[in-house]
Scaffold this motif. Sequence first.
Motif, PDB file in Angstrom:
ATOM      1  N   ILE A   6      62.882   9.821  -3.523  1.00  0.00           N
ATOM      2  CA  ILE A   6      61.618   9.543  -2.836  1.00  0.00           C
ATOM      3  C   ILE A   6      60.823   8.575  -3.695  1.00  0.00           C
ATOM      4  CG2 ILE A   6      59.444  10.520  -1.994  1.00  0.00           C
ATOM      5  CD1 ILE A   6      60.927  13.136  -1.497  1.00  0.00           C
ATOM      6  N   LEU A   7      60.341   7.491  -3.092  1.00  0.00           N
ATOM      7  CA  LEU A   7      59.484   6.522  -3.774  1.00  0.00           C
ATOM      8  C   LEU A   7      58.063   6.707  -3.261  1.00  0.00           C
ATOM      9  CD1 LEU A   7      62.420   5.195  -3.856  1.00  0.00           C
ATOM     10  CD2 LEU A   7      61.200   3.034  -4.156  1.00  0.00           C
ATOM     11  N   ARG A   8      57.146   6.921  -4.187  1.00  0.00           N
ATOM     12  CA  ARG A   8      55.739   7.093  -3.813  1.00  0.00           C
ATOM     13  C   ARG A   8      54.870   6.164  -4.649  1.00  0.00           C
ATOM     14  NH1 ARG A   8      54.576  13.628  -3.189  1.00  0.00           N
ATOM     15  NH2 ARG A   8      55.718  13.927  -1.220  1.00  0.00           N
ATOM     16  N   LEU A   9      53.875   5.596  -4.004  1.00  0.00           N
ATOM     17  CA  LEU A   9      52.863   4.814  -4.697  1.00  0.00           C
ATOM     18  C   LEU A   9      51.600   5.660  -4.827  1.00  0.00           C
ATOM     19  CD1 LEU A   9      51.711   2.214  -5.906  1.00  0.00           C
ATOM     20  CD2 LEU A   9      51.087   1.513  -3.566  1.00  0.00           C
ATOM     21  N   TYR A  10      51.157   5.839  -6.062  1.00  0.00           N
ATOM     22  CA  TYR A  10      49.942   6.594  -6.329  1.00  0.00           C
ATOM     23  C   TYR A  10      48.880   5.647  -6.875  1.00  0.00           C
ATOM     24  CZ  TYR A  10      52.365  11.088  -5.871  1.00  0.00           C
ATOM     25  OH  TYR A  10      53.048  12.175  -5.401  1.00  0.00           O
ATOM     26  N   VAL A  11      47.638   5.848  -6.447  1.00  0.00           N
ATOM     27  CA  VAL A  11      46.501   5.090  -6.986  1.00  0.00           C
ATOM     28  C   VAL A  11      45.501   6.086  -7.572  1.00  0.00           C
ATOM     29  CG1 VAL A  11      46.797   3.181  -5.372  1.00  0.00           C
ATOM     30  CG2 VAL A  11      45.305   5.099  -4.747  1.00  0.00           C
ATOM     31  N   ARG A  12      44.735   5.605  -8.559  1.00  0.00           N
ATOM     32  CA  ARG A  12      43.808   6.513  -9.246  1.00  0.00           C
ATOM     33  C   ARG A  12      42.692   6.940  -8.302  1.00  0.00           C
ATOM     34  NH1 ARG A  12      43.144   8.235 -14.186  1.00  0.00           N
ATOM     35  NH2 ARG A  12      44.823   6.860 -14.958  1.00  0.00           N
ATOM     36  N   ARG A  13      42.363   8.214  -8.432  1.00  0.00           N
ATOM     37  CA  ARG A  13      41.299   8.755  -7.584  1.00  0.00           C
ATOM     38  C   ARG A  13      39.963   8.063  -7.899  1.00  0.00           C
ATOM     39  NH1 ARG A  13      42.569  13.719  -5.210  1.00  0.00           N
ATOM     40  NH2 ARG A  13      44.536  14.650  -5.987  1.00  0.00           N
TER      41      ARG A  13
END
Length: 564
Positions: free
Chosen positions: A553-560
Amino acid sequence: MVVKRPQVAVAVLVPVLVMFGIGLWGIDRGGMWRDEAVTFQVARRSLPQIWQLLHSVDAVHGFYYLLMHPVLALHPGEVALRLPSLCAAAATAGLVAALGARLARPRVGLWAGLLYAVTPMAGHFAQEGRSYALVAAGVAASTLLLARAATTDAGGSGDEDQEDAPVGPLARHARVVGWCAYGGVVAVTVLLHEFAVLILLAHAATLALARMPRRVWRDWACAAGAVLLVLLPLALVSSGQAEQVAWLRPPGGGTVERLLRSFTGPTQLVLGPYLLLIALALRHPFTPPARRGELSVPTVALPLLLLPPAALIAVSRHWPLYDDRYVLYALAGAPLLAAAGAERLVLAARRVGLARREADGLMRGGLGGAPDPAPRAGAGAGPDPGPGPGPELGLVRGVRVPYAATLAGVLAITLAFVSQLPVLREDRDPARRPDNLAVVSAAAAQRMSPGDPVLFLPSLGRRSALAYPKGFHGTRDIALAEPAPVSGTLYGRETGPDELRHRLAGLDRVWVVAEPYALKSAWYPSDPTERVKLTVVGEEFVQRAEFVRKGSILRLYVRRAPTM
């Protein structure tokens, strides 16, 4: 009859070509799965780096990696990765045929070799960049060498008084060479995979069933002892790496049935006749008991088929070690028994035909007609030749029976192959493997930009980048401290938890390449660095996008955003 060498050559060569053709079909699937990727990236390291790795992990496959090193040095590609397995599978089909020809007759060998070649399990591992097809070839070769060495050693005599009779220098030399060749092949085979040592159990049972003289047992024991000495260092090292098989579970209720279908064919159309032929091969009334010191197809094939899987399954109920791939080499016993059963069926049909002809002749003679002429030599005169090498059958009513029977058997095997074509075709779909690392790398190439930070969760998720680095070109592996080849590990050595927190603190976005189980709430890793990955990403980042590929699974996370 003296078996003609061209007949044996044809019986061996045809299965080799058929197995090679089936294995070559679809061998470039367009992607490696995780186990193949390990072979691909480890075998391309330098020899000192491979040696360093084996001290900590994967010692059981070390000899295979060393063999694959020059192969992938010539051409590092997926086809080259699988080509040794393909050649080994083709050789195994030929060796099975040679065994059948030696223990029975050429057509039995032909049928057995072809049955092996069209079995989906054999075709599957012919296209795997792992050691299992090579192990199967080694076991088949060692079994053939056992048959030759034991026959030479026994001297073709079952007389117990002659067991310890002195032999001449030439005979003694032949014995030594035969048993050294046998021991050498078994030693190489167990170095390819240590579970192949169970073949010694099968070979001991073969000698017992054949009631071999003491001299044969002594020579075999010397060869087997040498093999165990060769295996001992590997067994000691690999026992300290037992965590590699921690994923295995005790065999369940369907284990035996699944293995049976893998060995004989998954379709009901093939399974039923296959089992019937095996039953015929083991039915005693068809042939008298073998003489002392005489090998037959059942005495060789039945222990090979049953004992290694049974022993590993029994051990695995307490210490899980069993997987179908580890006993692939036992598959060779099934086609040998089925071919022997088909031979007995042919002989039984011949008896019925001859009895009918004799009855017709007597009836015509009783009515004043001329009786049938005496059967030609080899066409039923004298005792039945039995399932072993014997006179070729002659003409029966104008039909040359040996070749008619041989071709009928080949036709039946062709029908079995056609019925299993959907299974073989499906097996060539990359989706049939647990994952496809090429697809993961392609997805990364489409969505990641140079300089993007990447976090692999857990660290073994890095295998897609190691197998297909182009997809991750220019990205930054945030957790990596030391690359895999340099660190002597499979997936690299990662930084400590404090350093990882520091590196993640300066990021506004991060890509996570994760195994599906690692994203489940129930997963709690023992490694503190892995726990930091979960904690920081879960608390300080929010998911922006997700791309699911089989096995990853590839996920892109950005800072809250900071809360007010």
